[in-house]
Write a protein that holds these residues in place. Structure first.
Motif, PDB file in Angstrom:
ATOM      1  N   VAL A   7       6.024  -3.828  86.257  1.00 54.85           N
ATOM      2  CA  VAL A   7       7.891  -4.183  85.385  1.00 54.85           C
ATOM      3  C   VAL A   7       8.130  -2.263  84.682  1.00 54.85           C
ATOM      4  N   ALA A   8       6.969  -2.077  83.863  1.00 52.57           N
ATOM      5  CA  ALA A   8       7.403  -0.421  83.223  1.00 52.57           C
ATOM      6  C   ALA A   8       7.168   0.261  84.234  1.00 52.57           C
ATOM      7  N   LEU A   9       6.616   0.811  85.313  1.00 57.57           N
ATOM      8  CA  LEU A   9       6.718   1.373  86.351  1.00 57.57           C
ATOM      9  C   LEU A   9       7.935   1.170  86.782  1.00 57.57           C
ATOM     10  N   VAL A  10       8.432  -0.054  87.405  1.00 58.49           N
ATOM     11  CA  VAL A  10       9.105  -0.005  88.575  1.00 58.49           C
ATOM     12  C   VAL A  10      10.754   0.994  87.224  1.00 58.49           C
ATOM     13  N   SER A  11      10.588   0.250  86.113  1.00 57.88           N
ATOM     14  CA  SER A  11      11.677   0.534  85.473  1.00 57.88           C
ATOM     15  C   SER A  11      11.653   1.546  85.203  1.00 57.88           C
ATOM     16  N   LEU A  12      10.434   2.398  85.005  1.00 58.43           N
ATOM     17  CA  LEU A  12      10.634   4.862  84.776  1.00 58.43           C
ATOM     18  C   LEU A  12      10.473   4.711  86.117  1.00 58.43           C
ATOM     19  N   VAL A  13      10.663   3.961  87.405  1.00 57.64           N
ATOM     20  CA  VAL A  13      10.831   4.753  88.762  1.00 57.64           C
ATOM     21  C   VAL A  13      12.082   4.826  88.549  1.00 57.64           C
ATOM     22  N   ARG A  14      13.456   4.147  88.060  1.00 61.81           N
ATOM     23  CA  ARG A  14      14.441   3.498  88.344  1.00 61.81           C
ATOM     24  C   ARG A  14      15.299   4.281  87.391  1.00 61.81           C
ATOM     25  N   THR A  15      14.669   4.797  86.471  1.00 63.97           N
ATOM     26  CA  THR A  15      15.526   6.074  85.235  1.00 63.97           C
ATOM     27  C   THR A  15      15.247   6.914  85.463  1.00 63.97           C
ATOM     28  N   ALA A  16      13.754   7.250  86.208  1.00 66.67           N
ATOM     29  CA  ALA A  16      13.182   8.723  86.518  1.00 66.67           C
ATOM     30  C   ALA A  16      14.340   9.484  86.825  1.00 66.67           C
ATOM     31  N   ARG A  17      15.496   9.677  87.485  1.00 64.00           N
ATOM     32  CA  ARG A  17      15.897  10.694  87.861  1.00 64.00           C
ATOM     33  C   ARG A  17      16.993  11.388  86.528  1.00 64.00           C
ATOM     34  N   ARG A  18      16.965  10.475  85.371  1.00 64.57           N
ATOM     35  CA  ARG A  18      17.214  11.045  84.046  1.00 64.57           C
ATOM     36  C   ARG A  18      16.167  11.711  83.111  1.00 64.57           C
ATOM     37  N   LEU A  19      15.109  11.837  83.611  1.00 62.85           N
ATOM     38  CA  LEU A  19      14.029  12.715  82.906  1.00 62.85           C
ATOM     39  C   LEU A  19      13.744  14.199  83.209  1.00 62.85           C
ATOM     40  N   THR A  20      12.853  14.874  82.960  1.00 63.64           N
ATOM     41  CA  THR A  20      12.365  15.974  83.841  1.00 63.64           C
ATOM     42  C   THR A  20      10.442  15.533  84.441  1.00 63.64           C
ATOM     43  N   GLY A  21      10.474  16.514  85.511  1.00 63.92           N
ATOM     44  CA  GLY A  21       9.327  15.826  85.931  1.00 63.92           C
ATOM     45  C   GLY A  21       8.147  15.845  85.385  1.00 63.92           C
ATOM     46  N   THR A  22       8.399  16.670  83.973  1.00 58.10           N
ATOM     47  CA  THR A  22       7.081  16.585  82.874  1.00 58.10           C
ATOM     48  C   THR A  22       7.255  15.200  82.511  1.00 58.10           C
ATOM     49  N   GLN A  23       8.287  14.902  82.052  1.00 62.29           N
ATOM     50  CA  GLN A  23       8.175  13.767  80.897  1.00 62.29           C
ATOM     51  C   GLN A  23       7.480  12.399  81.665  1.00 62.29           C
ATOM     52  N   ALA A  24       7.978  12.655  83.055  1.00 63.20           N
ATOM     53  CA  ALA A  24       7.917  11.108  84.533  1.00 63.20           C
ATOM     54  C   ALA A  24       6.616  11.189  84.280  1.00 63.20           C
ATOM     55  N   LEU A  25       6.110  12.479  84.342  1.00 62.30           N
ATOM     56  CA  LEU A  25       4.505  12.031  85.535  1.00 62.30           C
ATOM     57  C   LEU A  25       3.625  12.072  83.241  1.00 62.30           C
ATOM     58  N   LEU A  26       4.036  12.078  82.477  1.00 61.15           N
ATOM     59  CA  LEU A  26       3.848  11.975  81.377  1.00 61.15           C
ATOM     60  C   LEU A  26       3.735  10.475  81.071  1.00 61.15           C
ATOM     61  N   TRP A  27       5.053  10.037  81.112  1.00 59.16           N
ATOM     62  CA  TRP A  27       5.243   8.183  81.184  1.00 59.16           C
ATOM     63  C   TRP A  27       4.020   7.827  81.573  1.00 59.16           C
ATOM     64  N   THR A  28       4.320   8.114  83.463  1.00 59.12           N
ATOM     65  CA  THR A  28       3.347   7.352  83.927  1.00 59.12           C
ATOM     66  C   THR A  28       1.859   7.322  83.385  1.00 59.12           C
ATOM     67  N   ALA A  29       1.340   8.256  83.200  1.00 55.16           N
ATOM     68  CA  ALA A  29      -0.166   8.249  82.638  1.00 55.16           C
ATOM     69  C   ALA A  29      -0.450   7.997  81.876  1.00 55.16           C
ATOM     70  N   ILE A  30       0.623   7.672  80.909  1.00 54.26           N
ATOM     71  CA  ILE A  30       0.463   6.766  79.338  1.00 54.26           C
ATOM     72  C   ILE A  30       0.396   5.239  79.871  1.00 54.26           C
ATOM     73  N   ILE A  31       1.500   4.937  81.151  1.00 49.61           N
ATOM     74  CA  ILE A  31       1.807   3.547  80.992  1.00 49.61           C
ATOM     75  C   ILE A  31       0.708   3.245  81.900  1.00 49.61           C
ATOM     76  N   LEU A  32      -0.172   3.812  82.873  1.00 49.28           N
ATOM     77  CA  LEU A  32      -1.258   3.635  83.865  1.00 49.28           C
ATOM     78  C   LEU A  32      -2.910   3.488  82.960  1.00 49.28           C
ATOM     79  N   PHE A  33      -2.788   4.869  81.452  1.00 46.14           N
ATOM     80  CA  PHE A  33      -3.817   4.701  81.419  1.00 46.14           C
ATOM     81  C   PHE A  33      -4.497   4.480  79.628  1.00 46.14           C
ATOM     82  N   VAL A  34      -3.626   3.921  79.370  1.00 43.14           N
ATOM     83  CA  VAL A  34      -2.625   3.394  78.265  1.00 43.14           C
ATOM     84  C   VAL A  34      -2.545   2.011  78.329  1.00 43.14           C
TER      85      VAL A  34
END
Length: 79
Positions: free
Chosen positions: A29-56
């Motif tokens: 659910v968090a990854l789908v939500s992130l993908v849907r809002t990713a266009r409002r984030l910078t590439g670095t922010q999206a990558l950082l949030w993806t890493a946080i979601i996956l590794f924590v």
């Protein structure tokens, strides 16, 4: 003498399986939500949030749902 059927899982097996499934669902659910809002984030922010979601495991998706989505939301006054 009590006979235990090995095909019927014990209560703790069911509980831990439920926890694992709920954790996985929260992750998806968090990854789908992130993908849907990713266009409002910078590439670095999206990558950082993806890493946080996956590794924590649980804290990462919860942080995204509680903090990240609000930060990525467009301003409410825009039309």
């Amino acid at each position: 003498m009590e006979v235990h059927n090995p095909l019927i899982p014990a209560g703790y097996d069911i509980a831990w399986s439920s926890v694992a499934i709920l954790t996985f669902v929260l992750l998806i659910v968090a990854l789908v939500s992130l993908v849907r809002t990713a266009r409002r984030l910078t590439g670095t922010q999206a990558l950082l949030w993806t890493a946080i979601i996956l590794f924590v495991p649980v804290v990462g998706p919860l942080c995204w749902m509680l903090i990240g989505r609000r930060a990525a939301a467009p301003p409410s006054g825009s039309a």
